[in-house]
Design a protein around this motif. Structure first.
Motif, short mmCIF file in Angstrom:
data_model
loop_
_atom_site.label_atom_id
_atom_site.label_comp_id
_atom_site.label_asym_id
_atom_site.label_seq_id
_atom_site.Cartn_x
_atom_site.Cartn_y
_atom_site.Cartn_z
N THR A 143 45.42 55.43 14.03
CA THR A 143 44.64 56.37 14.84
C THR A 143 43.57 55.62 15.63
N LYS A 144 42.85 54.72 14.95
CA LYS A 144 41.81 53.94 15.65
C LYS A 144 42.43 53.08 16.74
N SER A 145 43.56 52.46 16.41
CA SER A 145 44.23 51.61 17.40
C SER A 145 44.66 52.42 18.62
N SER A 146 45.22 53.61 18.36
CA SER A 146 45.67 54.44 19.49
C SER A 146 44.49 54.92 20.31
N GLU A 147 43.36 55.24 19.63
CA GLU A 147 42.17 55.67 20.37
C GLU A 147 41.64 54.53 21.23
N LEU A 148 41.61 53.32 20.67
CA LEU A 148 41.14 52.16 21.44
C LEU A 148 42.06 51.91 22.63
N ARG A 149 43.37 52.02 22.37
CA ARG A 149 44.33 51.79 23.47
C ARG A 149 44.17 52.86 24.55
N ALA A 150 43.95 54.11 24.14
CA ALA A 150 43.75 55.19 25.12
C ALA A 150 42.50 54.92 25.94
N GLU A 151 41.43 54.49 25.28
CA GLU A 151 40.20 54.17 26.01
C GLU A 151 40.44 53.03 26.99
N GLU A 152 41.21 52.02 26.56
CA GLU A 152 41.52 50.91 27.46
C GLU A 152 42.33 51.38 28.66
N ILE A 153 43.30 52.25 28.41
CA ILE A 153 44.12 52.76 29.52
C ILE A 153 43.27 53.57 30.48
N ILE A 154 42.39 54.41 29.94
CA ILE A 154 41.52 55.21 30.81
C ILE A 154 40.61 54.29 31.63
N LEU A 155 40.04 53.27 30.97
CA LEU A 155 39.16 52.33 31.68
C LEU A 155 39.92 51.59 32.77
N GLU A 156 41.14 51.16 32.45
CA GLU A 156 41.96 50.47 33.46
C GLU A 156 42.30 51.42 34.61
N ALA A 157 42.60 52.67 34.28
CA ALA A 157 42.92 53.65 35.33
C ALA A 157 41.70 53.88 36.22
N ARG A 158 40.52 53.97 35.60
CA ARG A 158 39.31 54.16 36.40
C ARG A 158 39.06 52.96 37.31
N GLU A 170 41.32 50.90 38.43
CA GLU A 170 42.35 50.90 39.47
C GLU A 170 42.03 51.97 40.52
N THR A 171 41.59 53.14 40.05
CA THR A 171 41.21 54.21 40.99
C THR A 171 40.06 53.77 41.89
N GLU A 172 39.07 53.13 41.27
CA GLU A 172 37.91 52.66 42.06
C GLU A 172 38.36 51.60 43.06
N LYS A 173 39.27 50.75 42.61
CA LYS A 173 39.78 49.70 43.51
C LYS A 173 40.53 50.32 44.68
N ILE A 174 41.38 51.32 44.38
CA ILE A 174 42.13 52.01 45.45
C ILE A 174 41.17 52.74 46.38
N LYS A 175 40.16 53.36 45.78
CA LYS A 175 39.17 54.10 46.59
C LYS A 175 38.43 53.14 47.52
N GLN A 176 38.01 52.00 46.97
CA GLN A 176 37.29 51.02 47.80
C GLN A 176 38.20 50.50 48.90
N SER A 177 39.46 50.27 48.58
CA SER A 177 40.42 49.79 49.57
C SER A 177 40.62 50.85 50.66
N ALA A 178 40.74 52.11 50.23
CA ALA A 178 40.93 53.19 51.21
C ALA A 178 39.70 53.33 52.10
N LEU A 179 38.50 53.23 51.47
CA LEU A 179 37.27 53.31 52.27
C LEU A 179 37.20 52.16 53.27
N ALA A 180 37.61 50.98 52.82
CA ALA A 180 37.61 49.83 53.74
C ALA A 180 38.60 50.06 54.88
N ASP A 181 39.80 50.61 54.52
CA ASP A 181 40.79 50.91 55.57
C ASP A 181 40.25 51.96 56.54
N ILE A 182 39.62 52.98 56.00
CA ILE A 182 39.06 54.03 56.86
C ILE A 182 37.99 53.43 57.78
#
Length: 186
Positions: free
Chosen positions: A105-120, A122-134
C-alpha cells in the motif's frame, strides 16, 4: 485341579467316613487335621497354578493400561504442542501478510504520488511550451501586421502622390485603407 490332590483328598475323606477303628478314650480325630492339610495344599496349588498366573496376567494388564494411558497422555501433549505451534505459525503468517499489504500500500501510494508529480511536471512543461509557441506566433503575427501596415502605408502614400488628390480625396483614401485593414485576417 491336580488329580493327585483329588485322589489323596478322596482317600482321606473315605478313611474318615469309615469311622474310628479303635474305641480309645483318647481318640483324636485326624479328619480335621487332614481337612486342614488338604485345604492348605489346595491353597498352595491354587497359588502356584492359578493365583500367580492370574496375578501376573492382571499385573501385565495393569501395566498395559498404564502404558496406554501414559502414551495417550504423551500423544495429547504432542497434539497440544503441535496445535500451539500451528497457532503461532498462523499468527506469524497473518502478521507477515499484514506487513506485505502495508508495504504494498505504501509503495503504491508513493508510486501514485510520483506519477502525479511527473504528470504535473509534464503538464507544466507542455504549458510553458504552448505559451512560448503562442508568444512566438503572436510576435510573428504582430510583425506580419506591422509589415502589412507598412506596405499599405507605402501603397497609400504612392496613391496619394500619384493622384495628387485634394483633402477630401485623401480622406476617402484613408477610409478605404482602414476598411481594407479591417477586412484582412490577422
Amino acid at each position: 485341579m491336580n488329580p493327585f490332590v483329588i485322589g489323596f483328598t478322596n482317600s482321606i475323606a473315605s478313611a474318615a467316613a469309615a469311622g474310628p477303628t479303635t474305641n480309645s478314650p483318647l481318640h483324636f480325630d485326624y479328619t480335621y487335621f487332614i481337612q486342614l492339610l488338604s485345604f492348605l495344599l489346595l491353597v498352595l496349588i491354587l497359588k502356584k497354578f492359578a493365583w500367580t498366573p492370574i496375578m501376573n496376567m492382571m499385573e501385565k494388564r495393569r501395566q498395559g493400561i498404564e502404558n496406554n494411558l501414559a502414551q495417550a497422555e504423551q500423544e495429547r501433549k504432542e497434539a497440544e504442542r503441535i496445535r500451539l505451534e500451528y497457532q503461532q505459525e498462523m499468527r506469524q503468517a497473518r502478521q507477515q501478510a499484514q506487513e506485505i499489504i502495508e508495504k504494498a500500500t505504501k509503495s503504491s501510494e508513493l508510486r501514485a504520488e510520483e506519477i502525479i508529480l511527473e504528470a504535473r511536471k509534464e503538464t507544466e512543461k507542455i504549458k510553458q511550451s504552448a505559451l512560448a509557441d503562442i508568444g512566438r506566433e503572436r510576435d510573428r503575427a504582430i510583425a506580419d501586421v506591422k509589415a502589412q501596415v507598412a506596405d499599405m502605408s507605402i501603397a497609400v502614400a504612392e496613391k496619394i502622390i500619384r493622384h495628387k488628390l485634394d483633402v477630401t480625396g485623401q480622406e476617402a483614401l484613408i477610409e478605404q485603407f482602414i476598411q481594407e485593414v479591417g477586412d484582412r485576417p490577422c
